[in-house]
Design a protein around this motif. Structure first.
Motif, PDB file in Angstrom:
ATOM      1  N   HIS A  39       0.760  -1.085   0.265  1.00  0.00           N
ATOM      2  CA  HIS A  39      -0.049   0.108   0.076  1.00  0.00           C
ATOM      3  C   HIS A  39       0.880   1.279   0.034  1.00  0.00           C
ATOM      4  O   HIS A  39       0.527   2.270   0.348  1.00  0.00           O
ATOM      5  CB  HIS A  39      -0.828   0.052   1.231  1.00  0.00           C
ATOM      6  N   ILE A  42      -0.935   4.371  -1.836  1.00  0.00           N
ATOM      7  CA  ILE A  42      -1.814   4.773  -1.156  1.00  0.00           C
ATOM      8  C   ILE A  42      -1.404   5.603   0.218  1.00  0.00           C
ATOM      9  O   ILE A  42      -1.684   6.582   0.235  1.00  0.00           O
ATOM     10  CB  ILE A  42      -2.785   3.521  -0.511  1.00  0.00           C
ATOM     11  N   LEU A  43      -0.447   5.038   0.928  1.00  0.00           N
ATOM     12  CA  LEU A  43       0.113   5.798   2.114  1.00  0.00           C
ATOM     13  C   LEU A  43       0.822   6.947   1.865  1.00  0.00           C
ATOM     14  O   LEU A  43       0.548   7.900   2.661  1.00  0.00           O
ATOM     15  CB  LEU A  43       1.113   4.686   2.974  1.00  0.00           C
ATOM     16  N   GLY A  45       0.031   8.919  -0.782  1.00  0.00           N
ATOM     17  CA  GLY A  45      -0.868   9.472  -1.107  1.00  0.00           C
ATOM     18  C   GLY A  45      -1.654  10.441  -0.192  1.00  0.00           C
ATOM     19  O   GLY A  45      -1.999  11.503   0.092  1.00  0.00           O
ATOM     20  N   ILE A  46      -1.746   9.572   1.170  1.00  0.00           N
ATOM     21  CA  ILE A  46      -2.460  10.030   2.183  1.00  0.00           C
ATOM     22  C   ILE A  46      -1.605  11.172   2.770  1.00  0.00           C
ATOM     23  O   ILE A  46      -1.997  12.299   3.475  1.00  0.00           O
ATOM     24  CB  ILE A  46      -2.742   8.905   3.359  1.00  0.00           C
ATOM     25  N   LYS A 168      -0.327  10.914  -9.889  1.00  0.00           N
ATOM     26  CA  LYS A 168      -1.345  10.196  -9.059  1.00  0.00           C
ATOM     27  C   LYS A 168      -0.997  10.069  -7.529  1.00  0.00           C
ATOM     28  O   LYS A 168      -2.002  10.521  -6.868  1.00  0.00           O
ATOM     29  CB  LYS A 168      -1.379   8.893  -9.509  1.00  0.00           C
ATOM     30  N   ILE A 169       0.308   9.993  -7.197  1.00  0.00           N
ATOM     31  CA  ILE A 169       0.450   9.764  -5.755  1.00  0.00           C
ATOM     32  C   ILE A 169       0.992  11.135  -4.993  1.00  0.00           C
ATOM     33  O   ILE A 169       1.051  11.106  -4.007  1.00  0.00           O
ATOM     34  CB  ILE A 169       1.423   8.600  -5.557  1.00  0.00           C
ATOM     35  N   PRO A 173      -3.307  14.063  -4.810  1.00  0.00           N
ATOM     36  CA  PRO A 173      -3.674  14.323  -3.430  1.00  0.00           C
ATOM     37  C   PRO A 173      -3.195  15.770  -2.784  1.00  0.00           C
ATOM     38  O   PRO A 173      -4.077  16.169  -2.093  1.00  0.00           O
ATOM     39  CB  PRO A 173      -2.708  12.982  -2.891  1.00  0.00           C
ATOM     40  N   THR A 210       1.959   8.405   9.141  1.00  0.00           N
ATOM     41  CA  THR A 210       1.721   7.658   7.774  1.00  0.00           C
ATOM     42  C   THR A 210       3.335   7.379   7.014  1.00  0.00           C
ATOM     43  O   THR A 210       3.565   6.208   6.748  1.00  0.00           O
ATOM     44  CB  THR A 210       1.057   8.380   6.813  1.00  0.00           C
ATOM     45  N   SER A 279       8.499   4.454  -4.206  1.00  0.00           N
ATOM     46  CA  SER A 279       7.077   4.095  -4.902  1.00  0.00           C
ATOM     47  C   SER A 279       7.353   3.986  -6.409  1.00  0.00           C
ATOM     48  O   SER A 279       6.714   3.181  -6.941  1.00  0.00           O
ATOM     49  CB  SER A 279       6.010   5.457  -4.653  1.00  0.00           C
TER      50      SER A 279
END
Length: 327
Positions: A39, A42-43, A45-46, A168-169, A173, A210, A279
């Motif tokens: 992930h 996603i992480l 991105g958060i 995207k990442i 975000p 995160t 990433s």
């Protein structure tokens, strides 16, 4: 709110120590942390969304207030770090995977940790934030471009694949975070707006957690590789990071940038968004698993070295101020 502020202060001050502690735990006992790497995007991105929610539209006015320093910082970052990475990888004749990983780190924008380190160093924090925003905005173009130029001799690099990943990442975000902050700020008198404003202080803590989680997962998944090649890469990463900060200071000295601004620029140049490097390696270079290792070690190292550098600049700043008062 006072409790939240206190917790945020602790996380900011001891972020490097928390990263080190959890990295050691993840290295010794990797199994509980292995799920994290799946992930990674996603992480990250958060964390970037959390960064976005701390940025207000008016902050972009800073970009016009100090264009000289922002330009110096961003140019230094996107020239010094990529070229030093390439030089180190070439001179030490690193393997394809490790060379690719070092170059990926060098081609990434500044990381949000630089803002915290600049604060500790008593540097120009608004300038640091402005440089992070600016380098991040340019990252979708400059990061793939530099990697294509410097790593093309090692491996086929897909410029557009990397461009899409960074957008995207990182970019999406952050833009979403800024948008949410703007919309809620406009409705701050409403119940929803007020609740968001009350909770906004938690977002930097969530972002810090995160990042700590992400780095722990990276270390855990690379524990065997760290045993095999960790000492070599630690040396490479340390040299790369030190060159970034010292050459950043040298550029500022040559261009006569004042002390607090030069502190911010040097830290920004030396501290990369290594989570992005990991990433990119994970998502775009699956056939080169060791390419994640330099980013993983850099994530831990630059927080430690940055804190040491901040302590040195802070004490030097106090000495300068004392001399000015005496004179």
């Amino acid at each position: 709110m006072k409790i939240i502020s206190k917790i945020e202060e602790i996380f900011s001050k001891y972020n490097w120590l928390l990263i080190l502690v959890f990295s050691v735990i993840a290295f010794i006992s990797p199994e509980p942390f292995l799920w994290i790497v799946k992930h990674t995007a996603i992480l990250l991105g958060i964390a970037m969304f959390g960064m976005g929610t701390t940025i207000q539209v008016k902050d972009f006015a800073q970009l016009t207030k100090r264009p000289k320093e922002i330009m110096i910082g961003c140019l230094a970052q996107f020239t010094i770090m990529p070229l030093v990475a390439w030089a180190i990888a070439t001179l030490l004749d690193l393997s394809t995977d490790l060379a690719l990983g070092v170059i990926l780190v060098g081609c990434c924008p500044g990381g949000t940790a630089s803002n915290v380190i600049t604060h500790i160093a008593k540097g120009d924090v608004p300038l640091s934030v402005s440089m992070t925003i600016t380098s991040t905005i340019f990252a979708p173009l400059l990061t793939p471009l530099w990697v294509s130029l410097l790593a093309d001799r090692l491996i086929d690099v897909s410029f557009w694949g990397m461009f899409e990943t960074v957008v995207k990442i990182i970019l999406v975000p952050i833009v979403l975070g800024i948008t949410v902050n703007y919309i809620i700020g406009k409705s701050k008198n409403s119940n929803i707006g007020q609740k968001f404003i009350d909770c906004r202080a938690l977002l930097p803590i969530i972002s810090s957690n995160t990042i700590i989680t992400l780095i722990s997962g990276i270390v855990a998944s690379n524990s065997n590789k760290i045993v095999e090649s960790g000492s070599i890469i630690l040396g490479v990463v340390a040299i790369h990071n030190l060159c970034g900060m010292m050459l950043g200071l040298l550029v500022c000295k040559l261009l006569k940038v004042e002390y607090t601004k030069s502190t911010a620029i040097a830290i920004e140049v030396g501290m990369q968004n290594s989570g992005l490097a990991v990433s990119l390696a994970t998502l775009n270079f699956i056939a080169n698993p060791l390419a994640t290792l330099p980013g993983a070690i850099f994530s831990v190292w630059h927080n430690i070295s940055g804190s040491i550098f901040a302590g040195w600049r802070r004490s030097h700043s106090s000495s300068l101020n004392a001399n000015i008062k005496i004179n």
